[in-house]
Motif scaffolding. Structure first.
Motif, PDB file in Angstrom:
ATOM      1  N   UNK A   1     -11.391   4.753   6.208  1.00 54.64           N
ATOM      2  CA  UNK A   1     -11.559   3.369   5.794  1.00 54.64           C
ATOM      3  C   UNK A   1     -10.791   3.062   4.513  1.00 54.64           C
ATOM      4  N   UNK A   2     -10.818   3.995   3.549  1.00 48.99           N
ATOM      5  CA  UNK A   2     -10.091   3.774   2.306  1.00 48.99           C
ATOM      6  C   UNK A   2      -8.596   3.635   2.568  1.00 48.99           C
ATOM      7  N   UNK A   3      -8.094   4.343   3.561  1.00 49.67           N
ATOM      8  CA  UNK A   3      -6.656   4.304   3.836  1.00 49.67           C
ATOM      9  C   UNK A   3      -6.239   3.076   4.639  1.00 49.67           C
ATOM     10  N   UNK A   4      -7.185   2.344   5.263  1.00 50.37           N
ATOM     11  CA  UNK A   4      -6.780   1.260   6.146  1.00 50.37           C
ATOM     12  C   UNK A   4      -7.273  -0.126   5.738  1.00 50.37           C
ATOM     13  N   UNK A   5      -8.240  -0.247   4.819  1.00 53.83           N
ATOM     14  CA  UNK A   5      -8.798  -1.575   4.547  1.00 53.83           C
ATOM     15  C   UNK A   5      -7.946  -2.395   3.595  1.00 53.83           C
ATOM     16  N   UNK A   6      -7.019  -1.769   2.862  1.00 51.46           N
ATOM     17  CA  UNK A   6      -6.248  -2.510   1.864  1.00 51.46           C
ATOM     18  C   UNK A   6      -4.979  -3.104   2.475  1.00 51.46           C
ATOM     19  N   UNK A   7      -4.629  -4.344   2.078  1.00 47.51           N
ATOM     20  CA  UNK A   7      -3.389  -4.965   2.559  1.00 47.51           C
ATOM     21  C   UNK A   7      -2.161  -4.181   2.093  1.00 47.51           C
ATOM     22  N   UNK A   8      -1.030  -4.358   2.802  1.00 50.64           N
ATOM     23  CA  UNK A   8       0.201  -3.647   2.466  1.00 50.64           C
ATOM     24  C   UNK A   8       0.607  -3.836   1.014  1.00 50.64           C
ATOM     25  N   UNK A   9       0.433  -5.067   0.507  1.00 52.31           N
ATOM     26  CA  UNK A   9       0.935  -5.391  -0.819  1.00 52.31           C
ATOM     27  C   UNK A   9       0.230  -4.616  -1.930  1.00 52.31           C
ATOM     28  N   UNK A  10      -0.966  -4.080  -1.639  1.00 47.27           N
ATOM     29  CA  UNK A  10      -1.738  -3.418  -2.681  1.00 47.27           C
ATOM     30  C   UNK A  10      -2.234  -2.036  -2.267  1.00 47.27           C
ATOM     31  N   UNK A  11      -1.805  -1.553  -1.077  1.00 47.57           N
ATOM     32  CA  UNK A  11      -2.441  -0.357  -0.534  1.00 47.57           C
ATOM     33  C   UNK A  11      -2.295   0.851  -1.448  1.00 47.57           C
ATOM     34  N   UNK A  12      -1.090   1.158  -1.893  1.00 45.84           N
ATOM     35  CA  UNK A  12      -0.880   2.375  -2.680  1.00 45.84           C
ATOM     36  C   UNK A  12      -1.665   2.333  -3.986  1.00 45.84           C
TER      37      UNK A  12
END
Length: 482
Positions: free
Chosen positions: A371-382
């Protein structure tokens, strides 16, 4: 026409997942080291806790900074740096002759752990098809738990048949040095990995991104997915910076959810068993070698649990496993606490701990990382994953630093016989059950670019404005996105 080049995807995800072996090895090697190290250096309870938990401070820094590093130099180069740091840490800690030297090299290892724990699932999530994302990330968890089981076996084999004096003087050094082997293997294989296509696209290297995406699927799907990635990246690009995330209410909300998932995974108490399994089991067995041997069963239970989770998480979904896994963990911890307080001898307390580890492996071990690896949008994921994993390691530090003081407290031992920390963790698991039920939507079968509105739909504040994705998690279509 093929949907995805699963053979290639499995190959590169397997290489990336080797960092999971290193993570598991580094996390659990201390379980066999801490007691002989404590005797070798004559450490106090606080110093014993510090010898274990200091690495977590390095983890916090590594996880917090890895988003910025990987956004600048790429996911692949960041993975190479983590492996080099692991080698330095393993060799340096094994040769240490003082607590200060040991702490310094373990801090370096902590930097590597923090970086790898965030960058590995990030890379795998960015190269995996949405319908296979859970299983590919599960592969990393499998190898991480495999590393933990391996180090339990290695620690036991190093100590087996040897005198207690040798284990105290030299045995713990060999345990630490053995961690160099998986690091070297990873460094030999990582050049075969391509760079993340999403990172290439975000950096304007669209030709390179399209080339990688085409290798992973087919030309038509690659072109469609590249356009989705670029469209997602163009939405508030500046928010990829830390200050931008904190200014955006929606981004803050998703960030808080991610951090909470990370913290709740730790307050369940899993790392008490991973770091201190022999110390905890000695409350029952009274024997160093017996407790090292029983630790192997805890590792095997975790491995079997993760294997089951890996096979069902893309069919059953994330939230059912997390919700009922939290309840199962709480019940097992309550049972084990009763066994400790009642001073039940034999295998009964061990059964409770093994059941807890097994249920955790079936649910939170993989589910939380996924979940931590997939819930964030591309613009802020890293950057956001760096925040989340930093939160995980802060919680881990608090749990790890406090356990030896509770476990060696005469007052708590007299009243609870080692059960007090387990009772606190049972309470944390109950909180996790409520949190999942209240705040987490199901993300199974939803592409990374479409998860943000799904997350916002669970909030009363954003539900009226969040648009749910057109995809149906129950029947995902490969052609819509990755």
């Amino acid at each position: 026409m093929r949907k995805h080049n699963l053979r290639l995807i499995l190959f590169i995800c397997s290489i990336a997942s080797l960092s999971g072996v290193i993570l598991g090895y580094d996390a659990s090697v201390i379980s066999g080291v801490i007691d002989p190290l404590t005797e070798h250096l004559n450490l106090s309870p606080w110093e014993s806790g510090w010898a274990v938990s200091n690495v977590i401070l390095g983890c916090v820094l590594g996880a917090w900074g890895v988003g910025y590093i990987s956004d600048r130099i790429g996911r692949k180069s960041t993975l190479i740096i983590t492996a080099i740091l692991f080698v330095i840490s393993a060799v340096g800690a094994a040769l240490s002759n003082s607590l200060t030297d040991f702490v310094i090299y373990r801090l370096i290892g902590g930097l590597a752990v923090g970086m790898a724990s965030a960058i590995t699932p990030l890379y795998i999530a960015e190269v995996s098809p949405k319908d296979w994302r859970g299983r590919m990330l599960g592969l990393q968890q499998m190898l991480m738990v495999g590393g933990q089981v391996t180090v339990y076996v290695v620690n036991y084999l190093i100590a087996r048949g040897m005198s207690h004096a040798w284990i105290v003087s030299d045995g713990w050094r060999w345990m630490l040095a053995s961690g160099v082997v998986p690091c070297v293997l990873f460094l030999l294989l990582v050049p075969f990995m391509p760079e993340s296509p999403r990172w290439l696209a975000l950096k304007g290297k669209t030709d390179g991104a399209l080339k990688v995406l085409t290798r992973l699927s087919n030309a038509q799907h690659a072109e469609h997915l590249l356009q989705e990635i670029l469209a997602s990246a163009n939405v508030h690009t500046a928010q990829s910076r830390q200050s931008g995330i904190l200014r955006d209410a929606r981004a803050r909300y998703i960030l808080l959810i991610g951090c909470a998932i990370a913290i709740l995974q730790q307050v369940s108490g899993i790392n008490i068993l991973l770091y201190y399994a022999p110390s905890l089991l000695q409350n029952i067995t009274g024997s160093t070698q017996a407790s090292l041997f029983q630790s192997i069963f805890l590792g095997l239970a975790l491995l079997v649990g993760v294997a089951i989770c890996l096979s069902v998480i893309d069919r059953i979904g994330r939230t059912p496993l997390l919700r009922w896994g939290a309840m199962g963990c709480a019940l097992c911890l309550m049972f084990t606490s009763w066994a400790f307080i009642a001073q039940v001898d034999g295998v009964i307390p061990v059964i409770g701990l093994v059941a807890f580890v097994f249920i955790f492996g079936m649910s939170w071990s993989l589910g939380a990382w996924l979940l931590i690896s997939e819930i964030f949008p591309n613009r802020m994921r890293a950057v956001a994953m760096g925040f989340a994993f930093s939160s995980m390691y802060v919680a881990n530090f608090i749990v790890t630093q406090s356990f030896p003081m509770m476990n060696r407290s005469q007052v708590l031992m007299a009243h609870f016989h080692g059960a007090f920390p387990l009772m606190l963790c049972a309470l944390g698991s109950l909180v996790a059950f409520w949190f999942v039920r209240r705040f987490l939507p199901e993300t199974r079968g939803v592409s990374l670019e479409h998860i943000e509105p799904l997350m916002l739909s669970k909030s009363h504040r954003f539900a009226s404005t969040a648009q749910r994705p057109t995809e149906q998690p129950s029947k995902p279509e490969w052609s819509n996105s990755n």
